[in-house]
Design a protein around this motif. Sequence first.
Motif, PDB file in Angstrom:
ATOM      1  N   ALA A 134      52.718  41.259  45.339  1.00 41.72           N
ATOM      2  CA  ALA A 134      52.453  39.819  45.274  1.00 41.72           C
ATOM      3  C   ALA A 134      51.031  39.508  45.710  1.00 41.72           C
ATOM      4  N   ALA A 135      50.558  40.136  46.787  1.00 38.63           N
ATOM      5  CA  ALA A 135      49.202  39.878  47.276  1.00 38.63           C
ATOM      6  C   ALA A 135      48.148  40.408  46.309  1.00 38.63           C
ATOM      7  N   ILE A 136      48.356  41.618  45.792  1.00 40.87           N
ATOM      8  CA  ILE A 136      47.378  42.189  44.860  1.00 40.87           C
ATOM      9  C   ILE A 136      47.365  41.401  43.544  1.00 40.87           C
ATOM     10  N   SER A 137      48.510  40.882  43.141  1.00 38.14           N
ATOM     11  CA  SER A 137      48.544  40.050  41.925  1.00 38.14           C
ATOM     12  C   SER A 137      47.713  38.787  42.105  1.00 38.14           C
ATOM     13  N   ARG A 138      47.759  38.189  43.305  1.00 42.69           N
ATOM     14  CA  ARG A 138      46.911  37.017  43.567  1.00 42.69           C
ATOM     15  C   ARG A 138      45.432  37.408  43.529  1.00 42.69           C
ATOM     16  N   ALA A 139      45.116  38.597  44.032  1.00 40.99           N
ATOM     17  CA  ALA A 139      43.729  39.052  43.963  1.00 40.99           C
ATOM     18  C   ALA A 139      43.276  39.216  42.513  1.00 40.99           C
ATOM     19  N   ILE A 140      44.152  39.748  41.685  1.00 40.42           N
ATOM     20  CA  ILE A 140      43.821  39.914  40.262  1.00 40.42           C
ATOM     21  C   ILE A 140      43.649  38.569  39.577  1.00 40.42           C
ATOM     22  N   ASP A 141      44.424  37.576  39.989  1.00 41.72           N
ATOM     23  CA  ASP A 141      44.273  36.241  39.400  1.00 41.72           C
ATOM     24  C   ASP A 141      42.878  35.678  39.664  1.00 41.72           C
ATOM     25  N   PHE A 142      42.295  35.994  40.820  1.00 38.80           N
ATOM     26  CA  PHE A 142      40.962  35.487  41.140  1.00 38.80           C
ATOM     27  C   PHE A 142      39.855  36.376  40.577  1.00 38.80           C
ATOM     28  N   ASN A 143      40.077  37.681  40.557  1.00 36.24           N
ATOM     29  CA  ASN A 143      39.030  38.589  40.093  1.00 36.24           C
ATOM     30  C   ASN A 143      39.688  39.866  39.595  1.00 36.24           C
ATOM     31  N   ALA A 144      39.816  40.017  38.290  1.00 33.69           N
ATOM     32  CA  ALA A 144      40.546  41.144  37.695  1.00 33.69           C
ATOM     33  C   ALA A 144      39.623  42.344  37.552  1.00 33.69           C
ATOM     34  N   THR A 145      39.291  42.980  38.675  1.00 32.44           N
ATOM     35  CA  THR A 145      38.462  44.182  38.637  1.00 32.44           C
ATOM     36  C   THR A 145      39.337  45.430  38.500  1.00 32.44           C
ATOM     37  N   ASP A 146      38.700  46.548  38.151  1.00 34.85           N
ATOM     38  CA  ASP A 146      39.451  47.791  38.002  1.00 34.85           C
ATOM     39  C   ASP A 146      40.026  48.281  39.320  1.00 34.85           C
ATOM     40  N   ILE A 147      39.368  47.969  40.438  1.00 40.78           N
ATOM     41  CA  ILE A 147      39.867  48.391  41.753  1.00 40.78           C
ATOM     42  C   ILE A 147      41.208  47.745  42.049  1.00 40.78           C
ATOM     43  N   TYR A 148      41.311  46.449  41.753  1.00 40.03           N
ATOM     44  CA  TYR A 148      42.570  45.744  42.022  1.00 40.03           C
ATOM     45  C   TYR A 148      43.676  46.206  41.075  1.00 40.03           C
ATOM     46  N   TRP A 149      43.331  46.419  39.812  1.00 38.52           N
ATOM     47  CA  TRP A 149      44.334  46.937  38.867  1.00 38.52           C
ATOM     48  C   TRP A 149      44.788  48.337  39.276  1.00 38.52           C
ATOM     49  N   ARG A 150      43.859  49.154  39.749  1.00 40.43           N
ATOM     50  CA  ARG A 150      44.222  50.506  40.175  1.00 40.43           C
ATOM     51  C   ARG A 150      45.099  50.465  41.429  1.00 40.43           C
ATOM     52  N   GLY A 151      44.802  49.547  42.336  1.00 40.19           N
ATOM     53  CA  GLY A 151      45.655  49.384  43.507  1.00 40.19           C
ATOM     54  C   GLY A 151      47.050  48.936  43.138  1.00 40.19           C
ATOM     55  N   PHE A 152      47.148  48.035  42.177  1.00 34.58           N
ATOM     56  CA  PHE A 152      48.451  47.589  41.680  1.00 34.58           C
ATOM     57  C   PHE A 152      49.231  48.773  41.111  1.00 34.58           C
ATOM     58  N   ASP A 154      48.830  51.958  41.823  1.00 35.89           N
ATOM     59  CA  ASP A 154      49.181  52.902  42.885  1.00 35.89           C
ATOM     60  C   ASP A 154      50.434  52.464  43.633  1.00 35.89           C
ATOM     61  N   VAL A 155      50.535  51.167  43.901  1.00 38.20           N
ATOM     62  CA  VAL A 155      51.726  50.663  44.600  1.00 38.20           C
ATOM     63  C   VAL A 155      52.966  50.840  43.723  1.00 38.20           C
ATOM     64  N   LYS A 156      52.849  50.532  42.437  1.00 38.05           N
ATOM     65  CA  LYS A 156      53.982  50.717  41.534  1.00 38.05           C
ATOM     66  C   LYS A 156      54.361  52.190  41.415  1.00 38.05           C
ATOM     67  N   LEU A 157      53.361  53.065  41.425  1.00 36.02           N
ATOM     68  CA  LEU A 157      53.642  54.497  41.358  1.00 36.02           C
ATOM     69  C   LEU A 157      54.366  54.977  42.610  1.00 36.02           C
ATOM     70  N   ALA A 158      53.964  54.479  43.766  1.00 39.76           N
ATOM     71  CA  ALA A 158      54.632  54.855  45.012  1.00 39.76           C
ATOM     72  C   ALA A 158      56.041  54.282  45.096  1.00 39.76           C
ATOM     73  N   GLU A 159      56.302  53.240  44.333  1.00 44.21           N
ATOM     74  CA  GLU A 159      57.623  52.621  44.351  1.00 44.21           C
ATOM     75  C   GLU A 159      58.647  53.396  43.529  1.00 44.21           C
ATOM     76  N   ILE A 185      51.851  51.667  34.251  1.00 49.02           N
ATOM     77  CA  ILE A 185      51.039  52.107  33.110  1.00 49.02           C
ATOM     78  C   ILE A 185      50.139  50.975  32.619  1.00 49.02           C
ATOM     79  N   ASN A 186      50.690  49.778  32.505  1.00 50.37           N
ATOM     80  CA  ASN A 186      49.885  48.638  32.049  1.00 50.37           C
ATOM     81  C   ASN A 186      48.736  48.349  33.011  1.00 50.37           C
ATOM     82  N   ALA A 187      49.024  48.427  34.319  1.00 49.64           N
ATOM     83  CA  ALA A 187      47.973  48.172  35.300  1.00 49.64           C
ATOM     84  C   ALA A 187      46.883  49.240  35.218  1.00 49.64           C
ATOM     85  N   ALA A 188      47.271  50.516  35.088  1.00 49.85           N
ATOM     86  CA  ALA A 188      46.275  51.584  34.981  1.00 49.85           C
ATOM     87  C   ALA A 188      45.455  51.452  33.699  1.00 49.85           C
ATOM     88  N   GLN A 189      46.096  51.047  32.622  1.00 54.12           N
ATOM     89  CA  GLN A 189      45.355  50.842  31.378  1.00 54.12           C
ATOM     90  C   GLN A 189      44.379  49.667  31.504  1.00 54.12           C
TER      91      GLN A 189
END
Length: 211
Positions: A134-152, A154-159, A185-189
């Motif tokens: 939820a927090a990383i999604s809000r970050a992506i809403d403000f600034n959709a950088t590759d770092i935030y998408w990659r963090g998203f 990583d969390v989904k992968l760990a889940e 997969i969508n976030a990594a892409q």
Amino acid sequence: SKQSAEYPSKNLYPSVETGQVLQELFLALLFFVALMLLMYAVLYNPGFVLTLYLFIFMGMFMGLFASHEFAGEYSIKLFANSGASFISALFVVAVLAGSISFGYILVQDYVAAYHYGKGVSVFNRAGDASGAIAAISRAIDFNATDIYWRGFADVKLAELPRILTGSEAPELLQSRFQTAASDAINAAQNATRANPVDSENWKTLARIYEA
């Protein structure tokens, strides 16, 4: 009788001072409400109603602020002298607009970094994947950088391993696993699209496919 006619009653002064105090308190209240609405508009995604209230309270505050003579009045005569004054006015307007736009971008970057850091902290300390997402999604809403998408991603992968160890029905676990894997997969892409040069984005995508 002449003395009472020439000099006003002293009882009038407390009422005048009370009225000024009430006006100042009302002005401070308007400033507080406008500031809270502005902070909410920056940190979150306000709807039309809240945005309307923000402009209303800011307008009321600026009107009372000017009526109390806290701010002076300035006028610019665009067409008074020559074309040089008009060009100067356009330059001032362009500088102001550029400054506001640049400040808005900086605020967006700061808020996005705040939410991303909050998501990473929540996941590392408490292992709360849903809160981190939820927090990383809000970050992506403000600034959709590759770092935030990659963090998203990583969390989904760990889940994914946590889903497999759940106690729900096999069909439900399979559905949750497929949804989480698809989101990862969508976030990594999206990370590879945002920055195809960074090899970390491609490594994250490969790790998800391996899982």
